[in-house]
Design a protein around this motif. Structure first.
Motif, PDB file in Angstrom:
ATOM      1  N   THR A 188      -8.627   3.029   2.264  1.00  0.00           N
ATOM      2  CA  THR A 188     -10.039   2.516   2.510  1.00  0.00           C
ATOM      3  C   THR A 188     -10.102   1.667   2.318  1.00  0.00           C
ATOM      4  O   THR A 188     -10.430  -0.223   1.924  1.00  0.00           O
ATOM      5  N   GLN A 189     -11.071   2.011   0.678  1.00  0.00           N
ATOM      6  CA  GLN A 189     -11.676   1.393   0.286  1.00  0.00           C
ATOM      7  C   GLN A 189     -11.035   0.085  -0.587  1.00  0.00           C
ATOM      8  O   GLN A 189     -11.098  -0.838  -1.647  1.00  0.00           O
TER       9      GLN A 189
ATOM     10  N   SER B   8     -10.440  -2.692   1.511  1.00  0.00           N
ATOM     11  CA  SER B   8     -11.655  -3.523   1.666  1.00  0.00           C
ATOM     12  C   SER B   8     -11.838  -4.315   0.526  1.00  0.00           C
ATOM     13  O   SER B   8     -12.067  -5.437   0.282  1.00  0.00           O
TER      14      SER B   8
END
Length: 633
Positions: A13-14, A17
């Motif tokens: 997810t990071q 992002s």
């Protein structure tokens, strides 16, 4: 889900992002500097600079550009300036707040730093007018390379594109914004590919990677170096956007986008144009579009036009954000702000700023007529802003980070010297058009300084004869006058004196409410104030409370929503049984002390036309009572 898989999911997810933010940064942050290759080389070798168009000088020029990008952008902005964040927020206003707070050991120093920062912000507006004009015009001028028959249509097409760009602002950038990143990726890849194509045909240009060629070229120019650097600086315009948009994307995505794609693409394209000029000096008429074969010229013009629209959009959005911050820091009167996205609070539209910018841009395009004529006006405002950024950074390094003086000077001294060289070099272009953004900046600075000083004088005059709050309300709480069964909220700038609206209410209506809130709104010089820190409540005497509402300069002020939190402090408020009493001051300019009479007249006009307090704080119209007061300043 196991702990390991949860951790892996978090890392994915990071990464997603960071990738999304990096793509967004490409579209918003680097649009301006990414379109500089459209006109930079043409201006450096134009007749007024006097730089010979031969192999030795071409290698020297591109070496100066490459090492300028490495020093001014990579070392100064990407490495140093991005560290000087104000709670994650960047830009000249945020840096000014940080520097004045850190170094403001005396009132005079704080005021001086504030005025320096305001000057930088004012010059940003001049850049907001020049950037769309020169970018779009230089892209559309590519039609002249396709065929000379298009020349009469360049100006009308440019005006049409710009008018369409500003007309669409009211709809927001959320939809178009999703296309910004991918289009700019295509743009930078195109810059790199067609640059490499020329380098392969003239690999001798790679000698420019040796900084000794840059040093030798500049040294050989003698006093003429200022004229040359005044043209070279066009390659660095847009660097300030790296710092200004840090709050939107963060440091890591901005740094990643620069090192992975933007810097290599720009370097390859400038070298490609130089390699082309070494083989064919006649390409100097428009070296950027001459990079493309004839069958790709029209697609190249179309892509360049889209890229310049994106670059212009970034500057326009920056002008909106700057205006909103300036309003909340007390540097501009209240204006109508539209939020164009339900998800992103940073996406705003300010009609008055939009149409003023459009008028300025259209006058610029028509007045100068070509990107070459406009190049003289471009650069001076940007370089002064860059110098101011470095100066403020020194105070942050010295006082906020507590570095020794020698280390602080070492960290910023080189960049300050380079910025000073760029400013002096661009000052030679003042007669050629550089006066234009300076006059724009001076007008904006005058407006900001006049509004701030006028508000100080206004509040001082209002408070001169106002009685102290606590003794007055103590007497009122013991009075047996009729009490209205509602809550009255009095918005004031100074919570220690009796509000004008309260005195008018007692004088004309002879009534006191059961619950009276003396409300003060404070905008702090930080980006955000958390909801849990929004409200402070202090009980005074029976029936009276002091309420302080805190906002950062990027928070959206919404008083009814904030007042709902009073219940957590033991003060429940029924907002349906609440009246907001506001004082509307009618400014009466008088000759004498205070400001120059013309500034007082200007302040009176701005005060009369500023957005109402009720609209600004989202107060319900059917619950607001405004009481007017004539105030002489």
């Amino acid at each position: 889900m196991s702990h390991a898989s949860a951790s892996q999911q978090h890392q994915l997810t990071q990464r997603d992002s960071v990738a999304a933010l990096t793509l967004g940064a490409l579209g918003v942050v680097y649009g301006d500097i990414g379109t500089s290759p459209l006109y930079t080389m043409k201006e450096i070798f134009s007749t007024h600079t006097g730089v010979p168009l031969d192999g030795q000088h071409i290698i020297g020029v591109v070496s100066v550009i490459f090492w300028g990008l490495m020093t001014v952008v990579t070392l100064k902005y990407v490495t140093l300036i991005l560290r000087a964040d104000n709670r994650g927020e960047g830009g000249i206003m945020a840096l000014t707040a940080l520097a004045s707070k850190a170094a403001g050991s005396t009132h005079s120093r704080r005021v001086a730093l504030l005025l320096i920062g305001v000057l930088g912000a004012a010059l940003f507006y001049g850049d907001s007018v020049i950037t769309p004009a020169i970018s779009v015009l230089s892209a559309v001028e590519g039609l002249e390379v396709v065929s000379s028959t298009f020349k009469p249509y360049v100006l009308p097409i440019s005006i049409g594109v710009l008018f369409g760009l500003f007309a669409m602002q009211r709809y927001g950038t959320s939809v178009v914004g999703k296309l910004f990143g991918p289009v700019i990726v295509i743009w930078f890849v195109t810059l790199a590919v067609f640059g490499i194509r020329q380098i392969l045909q003239q690999p001798a240009i790679l000698a420019a990677l040796n900084p000794l060629y840059a040093i030798a070229f500049l040294w050989a120019q003698g006093a003429h170096v200022f004229i040359v650097v005044g043209a070279v600086v066009l390659a660095f315009t847009g660097a300030e956007a790296l710092y200004a948009d840090m709050g939107h994307f963060g440091k890591k995505p901005i740094r990643l986008a620069w090192t992975a794609l933007v810097l290599p693409a720009l370097a390859l394209n400038y070298m490609g144009q130089s390699a082309l000029l070494m083989r064919d000096a006649t390409a100097i008429s428009n070296p950027f579009f001459q990079l493309f074969p004839d069958q790709l010229l029209m697609p190249a013009v179309f892509l360049a036009t889209i890229a310049t629209v994106i670059a212009s959009q970034a500057v326009i959005s920056g002008a909106y954000s700057m205006t909103k911050q300036a309003m909340q820091l007390g540097l501009l009167p209240r204006m109508q702000v539209h939020f164009t996205s339900v998800k992103e609070i940073g996406q705003i539209y300010i009609p008055s700023v939009n149409w003023i910018l459009l008028v300025g841009v259209l006058f610029t395009v028509v007045g100068f007529g070509s990107s070459s004529a406009m190049a003289g006006a471009y650069g001076i405002a940007v370089t002064v802003t860059m110098f101011i950024t470095t100066l403020l950074t020194f105070f942050v390094v010295r006082h906020a980070w507590n570095f020794p003086l020698a280390l602080a000077l070492g960290a910023t001294g080189l960049f300050m010297t380079l910025d000073a060289l760029l400013v002096v070099s661009c000052s030679f272009k003042i007669i050629e058009g550089g006066w234009f953004p300076l006059i724009l900046g001076a007008l904006i600075f005058t407006i900001m300084a006049t509004w701030r000083r006028g508000r100080e004088l206004l509040i001082t005059h209002i408070q001169q004869d106002d009685p102290e709050l606590l003794p007055s309300i103590t007497a009122l709480s013991e009075d047996s006058m009729h009490r209205a069964a509602r809550t009255a909220i009095y918005a004031v700038a100074n919570p220690d004196t009796v509000p004008q609206a309260l005195m008018h209410n007692l004088k004309h209506n002879q009534v006191l409410h059961e619950r009276n809130l003396i409300l003060t709104v404070v905008f702090h010089d930080v980006r955000w104030i958390d909801d849990k820190e929004r409200i402070q409540v202090e009980a005074l005497v029976p029936g009276f409370w002091k309420v302080k509402v805190n906002y950062g300069f990027k928070n959206e002020p919404d008083l009814p929503k904030a007042l709902e939190r009073c219940e957590q402090h033991g003060l429940p408020i029924n907002l349906f049984e609440t009246s907001y009493f506001l004082s509307r001051e009618i400014v009466v300019p008088t000759k004498g002390t205070g400001m120059a009479h013309w500034r007082e007249l200007l302040f009176a006009v701005m005060s009369r036309n500023s957005r109402s307090v009720a609209d600004f704080f989202h107060l319900p119209n059917n619950c607001v009572i405004e009481l007017g007061t004539r105030v002489q300043i």
